[in-house]
Write an enzyme that holds these catalytic residues in place. Structure first.
Site, PDB file in Angstrom:
ATOM      1  N   TYR A  53       0.821  -1.303   0.143  1.00 38.62           N
ATOM      2  CA  TYR A  53       0.066  -0.135   0.093  1.00 38.62           C
ATOM      3  C   TYR A  53       0.821   1.272  -0.084  1.00 38.62           C
ATOM      4  O   TYR A  53       0.662   2.114  -0.604  1.00 38.62           O
ATOM      5  CB  TYR A  53      -0.868   0.034   1.198  1.00 38.62           C
ATOM      6  CG  TYR A  53      -1.958   0.997   1.524  1.00 38.62           C
ATOM      7  CD1 TYR A  53      -3.188   1.070   0.393  1.00 38.62           C
ATOM      8  CD2 TYR A  53      -1.627   2.203   2.169  1.00 38.62           C
ATOM      9  CE1 TYR A  53      -3.930   2.170   0.564  1.00 38.62           C
ATOM     10  CE2 TYR A  53      -2.425   3.161   2.298  1.00 38.62           C
ATOM     11  CZ  TYR A  53      -3.640   3.026   1.605  1.00 38.62           C
ATOM     12  OH  TYR A  53      -4.653   4.152   1.555  1.00 38.62           O
ATOM     13  N   LYS A  71       1.205   4.050  -2.987  1.00 34.46           N
ATOM     14  CA  LYS A  71       0.759   5.558  -2.682  1.00 34.46           C
ATOM     15  C   LYS A  71       2.108   6.446  -2.900  1.00 34.46           C
ATOM     16  O   LYS A  71       1.956   7.747  -3.669  1.00 34.46           O
ATOM     17  CB  LYS A  71       0.428   5.764  -1.238  1.00 34.46           C
ATOM     18  CG  LYS A  71      -1.079   4.970  -0.932  1.00 34.46           C
ATOM     19  CD  LYS A  71      -2.127   5.599  -1.961  1.00 34.46           C
ATOM     20  CE  LYS A  71      -3.458   4.876  -1.745  1.00 34.46           C
ATOM     21  NZ  LYS A  71      -4.626   5.683  -2.489  1.00 34.46           N
TER      22      LYS A  71
HETATM   23  P1  NAP Z   1     -13.285   2.558   0.712  1.00 40.57           P
HETATM   24  O1  NAP Z   1     -14.184   2.939   1.795  1.00 40.57           O
HETATM   25  O2  NAP Z   1     -12.886   1.130   1.020  1.00 40.57           O
HETATM   26  O3  NAP Z   1     -13.886   2.854  -0.660  1.00 40.57           O
HETATM   27  C1  NAP Z   1     -12.985   2.494  -1.933  1.00 40.57           C
HETATM   28  C2  NAP Z   1     -13.973   2.312  -2.998  1.00 40.57           C
HETATM   29  O4  NAP Z   1     -13.138   1.968  -4.051  1.00 40.57           O
HETATM   30  C3  NAP Z   1     -14.907   1.298  -2.722  1.00 40.57           C
HETATM   31  O5  NAP Z   1     -16.127   1.845  -3.143  1.00 40.57           O
HETATM   32  C4  NAP Z   1     -14.535   0.144  -3.838  1.00 40.57           C
HETATM   33  O6  NAP Z   1     -15.489  -0.692  -4.284  1.00 40.57           O
HETATM   34  C5  NAP Z   1     -13.748   0.882  -4.770  1.00 40.57           C
HETATM   35  N1  NAP Z   1     -12.840   0.173  -5.554  1.00 40.57           N
HETATM   36  C6  NAP Z   1     -11.801  -0.691  -5.161  1.00 40.57           C
HETATM   37  N2  NAP Z   1     -11.404  -1.383  -6.180  1.00 40.57           N
HETATM   38  C7  NAP Z   1     -11.841  -0.687  -7.340  1.00 40.57           C
HETATM   39  C8  NAP Z   1     -11.551  -1.049  -8.709  1.00 40.57           C
HETATM   40  N3  NAP Z   1     -10.701  -2.188  -8.945  1.00 40.57           N
HETATM   41  N4  NAP Z   1     -12.059  -0.197  -9.644  1.00 40.57           N
HETATM   42  C9  NAP Z   1     -13.222   0.544  -9.010  1.00 40.57           C
HETATM   43  N5  NAP Z   1     -13.412   0.956  -7.850  1.00 40.57           N
HETATM   44  C10 NAP Z   1     -12.601   0.129  -6.886  1.00 40.57           C
HETATM   45  O7  NAP Z   1     -12.061   3.520   0.981  1.00 40.57           O
HETATM   46  P2  NAP Z   1     -11.868   4.883   1.508  1.00 40.57           P
HETATM   47  O8  NAP Z   1     -11.238   4.971   3.016  1.00 40.57           O
HETATM   48  O9  NAP Z   1     -12.934   5.532   1.098  1.00 40.57           O
HETATM   49  O10 NAP Z   1     -10.496   5.223   0.577  1.00 40.57           O
HETATM   50  C11 NAP Z   1     -10.487   6.036  -0.798  1.00 40.57           C
HETATM   51  C12 NAP Z   1      -9.136   6.354  -0.966  1.00 40.57           C
HETATM   52  O11 NAP Z   1      -8.468   7.232   0.036  1.00 40.57           O
HETATM   53  C13 NAP Z   1      -8.422   5.274  -1.436  1.00 40.57           C
HETATM   54  O12 NAP Z   1      -7.619   5.371  -2.369  1.00 40.57           O
HETATM   55  C14 NAP Z   1      -7.598   5.054  -0.045  1.00 40.57           C
HETATM   56  O13 NAP Z   1      -6.315   4.438  -0.455  1.00 40.57           O
HETATM   57  C15 NAP Z   1      -7.289   6.445   0.283  1.00 40.57           C
HETATM   58  N6  NAP Z   1      -7.090   6.722   1.728  1.00 40.57           N
HETATM   59  C16 NAP Z   1      -7.803   6.309   2.693  1.00 40.57           C
HETATM   60  C17 NAP Z   1      -7.433   6.586   3.766  1.00 40.57           C
HETATM   61  C18 NAP Z   1      -8.259   6.294   5.191  1.00 40.57           C
HETATM   62  O14 NAP Z   1      -7.986   6.735   6.139  1.00 40.57           O
HETATM   63  N7  NAP Z   1      -9.666   5.943   4.836  1.00 40.57           N
HETATM   64  C19 NAP Z   1      -6.404   7.239   4.255  1.00 40.57           C
HETATM   65  C20 NAP Z   1      -5.401   7.733   3.182  1.00 40.57           C
HETATM   66  C21 NAP Z   1      -5.753   7.326   1.797  1.00 40.57           C
HETATM   67  P3  NAP Z   1     -15.965  -2.021  -3.771  1.00 40.57           P
HETATM   68  O15 NAP Z   1     -16.954  -1.520  -2.443  1.00 40.57           O
HETATM   69  O16 NAP Z   1     -16.574  -2.943  -4.636  1.00 40.57           O
HETATM   70  O17 NAP Z   1     -14.826  -2.764  -2.885  1.00 40.57           O
END
Ligand code: NAP
Length: 246
Positions: free
Chosen positions: A154, A158
């Site tokens: 991961y 990133k």
């Molecule tokens: P999340 O709740 O897991 O949502 C991710 C979304 O991406 C889900 O709807 C998922 O669909 C979709 N997805 C996954 N694989 C995909 C693919 N191959 N093609 C199309 N859609 C896909 O994650 P989040 O926390 O909102 O995170 C969003 C972004 O922020 C990510 O890039 C994550 O790495 C980044 N981020 C998050 C945090 C945090 O603390 N939450 C911190 C730093 C960075 P499914 O539901 O079908 O799996």
């Protein structure tokens, strides 16, 4: 901000940070291509957006596959008429310590988190270069800068996004396209919900502002970078992390 009437593609917008970004852009009058692996979630987001008075199209697609990415862009451009803003947000985690990490978990995280940004940016640049205007915003992470035990795949994906952001910014600045990244810290979504309570408690101690972030905190930074007012900012990373990394 004069974003009204522009068209955006937000990947992984079925829930979490992606949905918050789609809602915040829609609040500024932006039409949205809602891309997600899960079509029911994508449709739910699209319904929320249309109820706010913008056009929204739900697209079922896998952003780690080039054929799927081409179909996503064809569909959104056909239905909305173009793409001015791309938010590369879709991401996954498959955590394990390096020695225990399976090769397929390395590959899937790199493909979904990093290769997807390459594939989607390519399609977006084709459309944006013709108009000599565009905004690409990539969602990175604080762990690209700090590292994090259990997240070799991961954090590498990133950190790769940060390099890709800067290179794409340099290559397409002359076409009026800006490319920036937002690096969230610990944001309350399904991705972080699954972490054990003791890990969350330890994490909280490292955040000077004393609270976890919300998807809306990230969305606010994205809307700013998407706006014409951010037109002199490119190749940058905005950290949205409550001070946990400075
Ligand atoms: P999340 O709740 O897991 O949502 C991710 C979304 O991406 C889900 O709807 C998922 O669909 C979709 N997805 C996954 N694989 C995909 C693919 N191959 N093609 C199309 N859609 C896909 O994650 P989040 O926390 O909102 O995170 C969003 C972004 O922020 C990510 O890039 C994550 O790495 C980044 N981020 C998050 C945090 C945090 O603390 N939450 C911190 C730093 C960075 P499914 O539901 O079908 O799996």
């Amino acid at each position: 901000m004069e974003l009204k009437g522009q068209n955006a593609i937000v990947t992984g917008a079925g829930r979490g940070i992606g949905r918050a970004i789609a809602e915040a852009l829609a609040a500024e009058g932006v039409n949205i291509g809602v891309v997600d692996l899960n079509i029911d979630d994508a449709k739910e987001t699209a319904d929320i957006l249309t109820s706010k008075g913008v056009k929204a199209v739900a697209v079922n697609g896998d952003v780690s596959k080039s054929d799927s990415v081409k179909e996503i862009f064809d569909k959104v451009i056909k239905e909305l008429g173009g793409v001015d803003i791309l938010v590369n947000n879709a991401g996954i985690t498959r955590d394990a310590l390096l020695l225990r990490m399976k090769e397929e978990d390395w590959d899937s995280v790199i493909d979904v988190n990093l290769k997807s940004v390459f594939l989607c940016s390519k399609e977006a640049v084709k459309a944006m270069a013709k108009k000599r205007y565009g905004r690409i915003i990539n969602i990175a992470s604080v762990v690209a800068f700090t590292g994090n035990p259990g997240q070799a795949n991961y954090s590498a994906s990133k950190a790769g996004i940060v390099g890709l952001t800067k290179t794409t910014a340099k290559e397409y600045a002359s076409r009026g396209i800006t490319v920036n990244a937002v690096a969230p810290g610990f944001i309350m979504t399904a991705m972080t919900e699954k972490l054990p309570e003791n890990v969350k408690e330890e994490m909280l101690k490292t955040i000077p502002l004393g609270k976890f972030g919300t998807p809306e905190d990230v969305a606010n930074a994205v809307v700013f970078l998407a706006s014409p007012e951010a037109g002199y900012i490119t190749g940058q990373v905005i950290h949205v992390n409550g001070g946990m990394y400075m």
